[in-house]
Design a protein around this motif. Structure first.
Motif, PDB file in Angstrom:
ATOM      1  N   MET A 145       0.887  -1.009   0.102  1.00  0.00           N
ATOM      2  CA  MET A 145       0.158  -0.158   0.183  1.00  0.00           C
ATOM      3  C   MET A 145       0.839   1.383   0.056  1.00  0.00           C
ATOM      4  SD  MET A 145      -3.116  -0.660  -0.362  1.00  0.00           S
ATOM      5  CE  MET A 145      -3.184  -2.240  -1.220  1.00  0.00           C
ATOM      6  N   ARG A 146       2.141   1.064   0.324  1.00  0.00           N
ATOM      7  CA  ARG A 146       2.795   2.255   0.334  1.00  0.00           C
ATOM      8  C   ARG A 146       3.302   2.795  -1.057  1.00  0.00           C
ATOM      9  NH1 ARG A 146       7.769  -0.091   3.732  1.00  0.00           N
ATOM     10  NH2 ARG A 146       7.246  -1.867   2.319  1.00  0.00           N
ATOM     11  N   LEU A 147       3.200   1.664  -2.300  1.00  0.00           N
ATOM     12  CA  LEU A 147       3.330   2.211  -3.526  1.00  0.00           C
ATOM     13  C   LEU A 147       2.151   3.085  -3.931  1.00  0.00           C
ATOM     14  CD1 LEU A 147       4.520  -1.352  -5.155  1.00  0.00           C
ATOM     15  CD2 LEU A 147       5.841   0.693  -4.645  1.00  0.00           C
ATOM     16  N   MET A 148       1.051   2.623  -3.282  1.00  0.00           N
ATOM     17  CA  MET A 148      -0.300   3.181  -3.945  1.00  0.00           C
ATOM     18  C   MET A 148      -0.329   4.714  -3.324  1.00  0.00           C
ATOM     19  SD  MET A 148      -1.627   1.131  -5.592  1.00  0.00           S
ATOM     20  CE  MET A 148       0.079   0.378  -6.028  1.00  0.00           C
ATOM     21  N   LYS A 149       0.416   5.098  -2.089  1.00  0.00           N
ATOM     22  CA  LYS A 149       0.444   6.471  -1.895  1.00  0.00           C
ATOM     23  C   LYS A 149       1.230   7.352  -2.604  1.00  0.00           C
ATOM     24  CE  LYS A 149      -0.044   4.958   3.185  1.00  0.00           C
ATOM     25  NZ  LYS A 149       0.750   4.917   4.527  1.00  0.00           N
ATOM     26  N   ARG A 150       2.022   7.028  -3.302  1.00  0.00           N
ATOM     27  CA  ARG A 150       2.993   7.580  -4.269  1.00  0.00           C
ATOM     28  C   ARG A 150       2.168   8.473  -5.257  1.00  0.00           C
ATOM     29  NH1 ARG A 150       7.916   3.293  -4.780  1.00  0.00           N
ATOM     30  NH2 ARG A 150       8.072   3.196  -2.562  1.00  0.00           N
ATOM     31  N   ARG A 151       2.129   9.662  -5.644  1.00  0.00           N
ATOM     32  CA  ARG A 151       1.318  10.399  -6.294  1.00  0.00           C
ATOM     33  C   ARG A 151       1.508   9.816  -7.871  1.00  0.00           C
ATOM     34  NH1 ARG A 151       1.360  16.717  -6.081  1.00  0.00           N
ATOM     35  NH2 ARG A 151       3.212  16.494  -7.604  1.00  0.00           N
ATOM     36  N   GLY A 152       2.628   9.447  -8.237  1.00  0.00           N
ATOM     37  CA  GLY A 152       2.897   8.966  -9.641  1.00  0.00           C
ATOM     38  C   GLY A 152       2.244   7.786  -9.728  1.00  0.00           C
ATOM     39  N   VAL A 153       1.805   6.861  -8.882  1.00  0.00           N
ATOM     40  CA  VAL A 153       1.383   5.712  -9.034  1.00  0.00           C
ATOM     41  C   VAL A 153      -0.239   5.734  -8.887  1.00  0.00           C
ATOM     42  CG1 VAL A 153       1.171   3.223  -7.841  1.00  0.00           C
ATOM     43  CG2 VAL A 153       3.126   4.242  -8.010  1.00  0.00           C
ATOM     44  N   TRP A 154      -0.847   6.323  -7.868  1.00  0.00           N
ATOM     45  CA  TRP A 154      -2.344   6.577  -7.799  1.00  0.00           C
ATOM     46  C   TRP A 154      -2.856   7.313  -8.841  1.00  0.00           C
ATOM     47  CZ3 TRP A 154      -4.540  11.161  -7.409  1.00  0.00           C
ATOM     48  CH2 TRP A 154      -3.876  12.258  -6.571  1.00  0.00           C
TER      49      TRP A 154
END
Length: 499
Positions: free
Chosen positions: A262-271
């Motif tokens: 879920m830390r990946l999903m918090k990155r603006r470039g990802v979400w």
């Protein structure tokens, strides 16, 4: 495609052939996703079942893909992308062979479940390209592979009519099987296992909760039109899906080795990229439903074009052609200026592609121009999305991150198909045909939803911020930092606010 022998980490890799094998596998999967839909009525008649029952052929594929894509993408990161890719292509081949031989609906649905299980082809292929090829080639190749999924979907819609009218529905599966066989042999004998892995254990609890969430959501959305949007089954499934998704996030934030970090999903470039994927999935399948329906209506209605299924499919050829052209172009742009500009340009073109026929769709050139704009926009944006993801996450998490993006696209396509179908069926003539207003409303709905993708694309971090965050999170294969177009910024609160 150049057949250059690349040297990566001391291992010799035929880059051109690798890309060819991966492209054929991705193309076969994408074609099979859309090829069946135009032929559902024919398949239903041949098997002696209703069109409603036959629709499970599409639903089974969709559910299988949504559940297994993140699982197999994560396994690829854990045990090796080549191993999992071989298994995925073997499943796709087995499912396609079974579908070609299917004597009844039950067998065909089982075959479609096996085909859908290969939804991780794109995430695994992108991860393999990132691991195997020199960094300067990655953006263009990833752009091509990403565009192929849009191209394949378009080819499926175009080819379904001629295949069914001149051969039989069984050939909908025999022909892609040839591509799958070549791709499987190519990966087995022409691809080396990548050393980039993230060892760990599969998160069984998270997998189970996510499976419940996705099945409930997609089943509720895909069957809502048939069951009724106010029906208890529809509302109950959608509510269960939302609650299960919330539970999944809660669990994943607390387990040591999550299925999706879920830390990946918090990155603006990802979400932000996943949001663009969700919206463009909606838009792409909206056009695949609206345009053929409009073209096939009788000319006597005053707004239909009286085309056959085959002729209507040919109207989508410019869309497919523009995806072929613009996918690699987006990869080149990504290499020079980063993913934000091509993604922004792509979603702007998609908005224009729907606004044009919403204003006027009485002439063939208007429909064709809309298709050209759609193909260009989808080609640019899809390619930029995958590149944005791989620039935001470490190589060992490519599979899981791109799998989430693929799921977002799948969910978007399901919602788009359901919403546009609801718009069409709620605006009909006494004879049961869609009214002219049904198409105007449908195109405006898609245009309005696509505007949200412009906002999401603008939310991507600037080139400098993206580079800075990638370094901080351990991305080691970053390209040189590109210049940032100054006009593509959302207003920031505070000079040093972090995404």
């Amino acid at each position: 495609m150049s057949h250059v022998i690349e040297q990566t980490g001391g291992r010799r890799v035929n880059g051109g052939l690798l890309v060819l094998y991966l492209s054929l596998g991705g193309l076969a999967y994408a074609v099979l996703q859309s090829l069946v839909s135009p032929a559902l009525a024919t398949i239903g008649r041949d098997l002696g079942v209703s069109t409603g029952d036959a629709s499970w052929i599409v639903t089974a594929y969709l559910l299988s893909a949504s559940v297994l894509t993140p699982v197999l993408g994560r396994l690829g990161d854990m045990v090796g992308k080549r191993k999992v890719l071989i298994g995925v292509l073997a499943l796709l081949g087995a499912g396609t062979l079974l579908a070609a031989l299917a004597p009844n609906l039950t067998v065909l649905i089982v075959a479609r479940v096996l085909q859908g299980a290969s939804g991780a082809i794109l995430p695994l292929s992108i991860g393999a390209v990132r691991d195997e090829l020199p960094r300067e080639r990655v953006s263009v190749v990833v752009g091509l592979l990403s565009a192929i999924f849009g191209i394949g979907a378009g080819i499926g819609i175009v080819a379904a009519g001629p295949i069914v009218e001149n051969l039989s529905w069984h050939w909908l599966f025999w022909l892609p099987l040839v591509l799958i066989a070549i791709a499987l042999l190519g990966v087995v004998f022409g691809m080396k296992e990548s050393p980039a892995r993230t060892p760990g254990r599969l998160d069984v609890l998270g997998t189970s909760i996510l499976s419940v969430a996705l099945v409930a959501l997609l089943l509720g959305v895909s069957k809502g039109q048939a069951w009724g949007w106010g029906d208890g089954k529809t509302l109950g499934l959608i509510a269960l899906g939302v609650v299960a998704l919330a539970g999944f996030v809660f669990v994943e934030l607390r387990v040591r080795e999550p299925l999706i970090d879920m830390r990946l999903m918090k990155r603006r470039g990802v979400w932000a990229t996943d949001l663009v994927a969700l919206i463009l999935g909606f838009a792409m399948f909206g056009t695949f439903l609206l345009v053929p329906t409009l073209l096939q209506l009788p000319e006597a209605t005053g707004y239909g074009f009286g085309k056959s299924v085959t002729e209507a499919g040919f109207f989508l050829l410019p869309t497919v052609a523009m995806m072929v052209v613009c996918g690699p172009i987006a990869g080149i742009l990504v290499r020079r200026v980063g993913p934000k500009l091509p993604m922004f340009a792509g979603v702007v073109l998609v908005v224009a592609a729907f606004a044009l026929p919403a204003v006027a769709h009485g002439e063939a050139w208007q429909v064709l121009l809309s298709g050209v704009l759609t193909g260009a926009g989808i080609g640019l944006a899809f390619s930029a999305m995958s590149n944005a993801i791989i620039e935001a996450v470490p190589a060992g998490q490519t599979g899981e991150a791109t799998s989430v993006n693929a799921i977002a696209r799948t969910i978007g396509s399901s919602i788009g198909t359901a919403v546009v179908a609801a718009v069409i069926t709620s605006n009909t003539t006494p004879q049961g045909l869609p009214t002219d207003d049904a198409f105007t409303y449908g195109f405006w709905v898609c245009a309005g939803v696509a505007v949200l993708a412009i906002v999401a694309a603008l939310a991507l971090p600037s080139a400098h911020r993206r580079h800075e965050e990638a370094v901080a999170t351990g991305v080691e294969d970053l390209p040189p930092e590109p210049p940032e177009p100054p006009e593509l910024h959302l207003p920031q609160v505070g000079a040093h606010s972090r995404s």
